[in-house]
Design a protein around this motif. Structure first.
Motif, PDB file in Angstrom:
ATOM      1  N   ALA A 286       0.844  -1.145   0.513  1.00 41.87           N
ATOM      2  CA  ALA A 286       0.377  -0.266  -0.125  1.00 41.87           C
ATOM      3  C   ALA A 286       0.750   1.159   0.249  1.00 41.87           C
ATOM      4  N   ASN A 287       0.231   2.018  -0.687  1.00 43.83           N
ATOM      5  CA  ASN A 287       1.520   3.597  -0.851  1.00 43.83           C
ATOM      6  C   ASN A 287       0.765   4.590   0.637  1.00 43.83           C
ATOM      7  N   ILE A 288       2.256   3.925   1.347  1.00 45.56           N
ATOM      8  CA  ILE A 288       1.683   4.806   2.905  1.00 45.56           C
ATOM      9  C   ILE A 288       3.160   5.596   2.979  1.00 45.56           C
ATOM     10  N   LYS A 289       2.934   6.300   3.766  1.00 41.61           N
ATOM     11  CA  LYS A 289       4.060   7.297   3.502  1.00 41.61           C
ATOM     12  C   LYS A 289       4.601   8.011   5.318  1.00 41.61           C
ATOM     13  N   GLY A 290       5.786   8.678   4.894  1.00 44.83           N
ATOM     14  CA  GLY A 290       6.203   8.964   6.071  1.00 44.83           C
ATOM     15  C   GLY A 290       5.933   8.149   7.585  1.00 44.83           C
TER      16      GLY A 290
END
Ligand code: GAL
Length: 420
Positions: A86-90
């Motif tokens: 999943a595009n998960i950030k920071g």
């Protein structure tokens, strides 16, 4: 086969060494890249997975900035049905890792020497308790001002604005010539995208860091913050009255089609200009938002990998992680996405002038200490702090009756000790 390539086979689904379809699996990937330029970038990735016989299943949740996607992801993980990636950030990566649902990529990371090919600031965000749990794919710069060259010319704006005085003078001319001076969309993350660029331009990178990243009370309650809110509100007068609910890419289209002069947005907007067949420096320009050319707000897209059952699924996931960090993918993907490769030492010759500037400035600001994380794009605060800040700023933008003083005190209320 060498020892090195045998090891690679282990996590690359053996497809690097054996026939393409042998041990192939499916990867389900959560993302929100649905605009024209974004979709083109994802196609690159799907194609590369398919070349190795893996099947890609889109888990797409529309909504720029990814807020909707994160809400849907939570529901899926809660019922024990996580996607492969999943595009998960920071800091959100840490929040997910704490729930013990992410898988460790450390064996691959140490063999492929990710520590050596990634900027430290990025590598640190990808790790939980020192172990890699996510893979970065790019660096987006957020503090850009996009402009339609023909509109500026017709309005008699000869130079791109470097200060807010110059910006408002240019915006007046564009408005007087009958165009929308500033294209702006209608979601809280878009409001915050403009706001953080204004804070950076008005107060400078050290102030930005103190106020928006460290949530320092004196900085949040300072004259610089007051001035930032005033400038932010002044910009609103140059937007049109149909922005409510408008998506960022529809907003970029206003600049592409010559309805509007400027847009404050990160360089995923460039993906839209390129997808529309436009050329930077000719049809449109990219310049740092006023007052921010010596600073850089970064936003790194990354994929966190979830724990999966089933050997084929794990192998396909491993191959995806391997691919994402590869030079080939980093080049092809970023040429379309508007961002630059996050992998260090990549040749930039195929990239346009905006990307070359971004790459040069990323290195320069990293050395000078003026590289700061984008708050609007989830690089600095916990999800809950970020959500509160977004709401406060968006309410101020949308409700002209709210005063600067009231908003300052609401911002101060967010400055409780940072959650870890
Ligand atoms: C950002 C994300 C970009 C782009 C943009 C619009 O937060 O990092 O990749 O997708 O939102 O959705």
């Amino acid at each position: 086969m060498s020892f090195q390539s045998s090891l690679r086979c282990l996590w690359a689904g053996a497809a690097l060494c054996a026939g393409a379809s042998l041990w192939a699996g499916e990867v389900e990937v959560l993302h929100y890249w649905t605009s024209g330029g974004e979709a083109k970038s994802v196609v690159e990735l799907k194609g590369m997975m398919a070349q190795r016989g893996h099947t890609w299943r889109d888990f797409t949740v529309t909504g720029g900035g990814g807020q909707n996607a994160m809400a849907v992801l939570k529901q899926r993980v809660l019922v024990g049905n996580a996607p492969a990636a999943a595009n998960i950030k920071g800091p959100a990566i840490q929040e997910w890792a704490e729930l013990n649902v992410l898988t460790s990529l450390d064996a691959m990371a140490s063999f492929e020497r990710w520590d050596e090919v990634l900027p430290k600031v990025v590598a640190d965000q990808m790790k939980y308790k020192g172990r890699y749990v996510a893979v970065p794919v790019n660096v987006h710069r957020v503090n850009w001002l996009w402009a339609n060259s023909a509109v500026l010319k017709k309005a008699g704006v000869a130079a791109l604005p470097k200060t807010y005085d110059e910006f408002f003078a240019a915006a007046d001319k564009i408005k007087a010539a009958g165009f929308v001076a500033v294209a702006h969309g209608g979601q809280d993350w878009q409001d915050f995208t403009v706001f953080e660029s204004v804070v950076l331009g008005v107060g400078g990178p050290a102030f930005y860091d103190k106020a928006l990243v460290k949530l320092d009370r004196a900085a949040l309650n300072s004259d610089e913050m007051k001035k930032s809110l005033e400038v932010f509100r002044r910009i609103k007068a140059y937007t049109d009255d149909k922005s409510l609910g408008r998506d960022w890419n529809v907003t970029t289209e206003m600049v592409i089609n010559g309805k509007a002069g400027f847009q404050f947005m990160g360089d995923w907007a460039k993906g839209e200009f390129l997808a529309a067949g436009q050329t930077p420096g000719k049809d449109f320009t990219c310049s740092a938002a006023p007052g921010t050319d010596k600073a850089y707000t970064f936003n790194v897209d990354s994929f966190a990998m979830f724990q999966l059952k089933g050997w084929e699924a794990q192998k396909a996931q491993g191959y995806l992680a391997y691919l994402l960090m590869g030079k080939d993918f980093q080049e092809k993907f970023n040429l379309r996405k508007g961002s630059i490769p996050v992998r260090l030492g990549m040749p930039m010759d195929k990239f346009d002038e905006c990307a070359k500037t971004s790459s040069k400035d990323f290195v320069a600001t990293s050395a000078s200490g003026t590289l700061v994380p984008s708050v609007a794009h989830g690089m600095a605060l916990s999800s809950s702090q970020q959500a509160t800040m977004r709401t406060v700023v968006s309410e101020f933008w949308n409700n002209d009756k709210l005063t600067v003083a009231e908003t300052l005190s609401k911002l101060l209320a967010v400055s409780a000790p940072k959650q870890k």
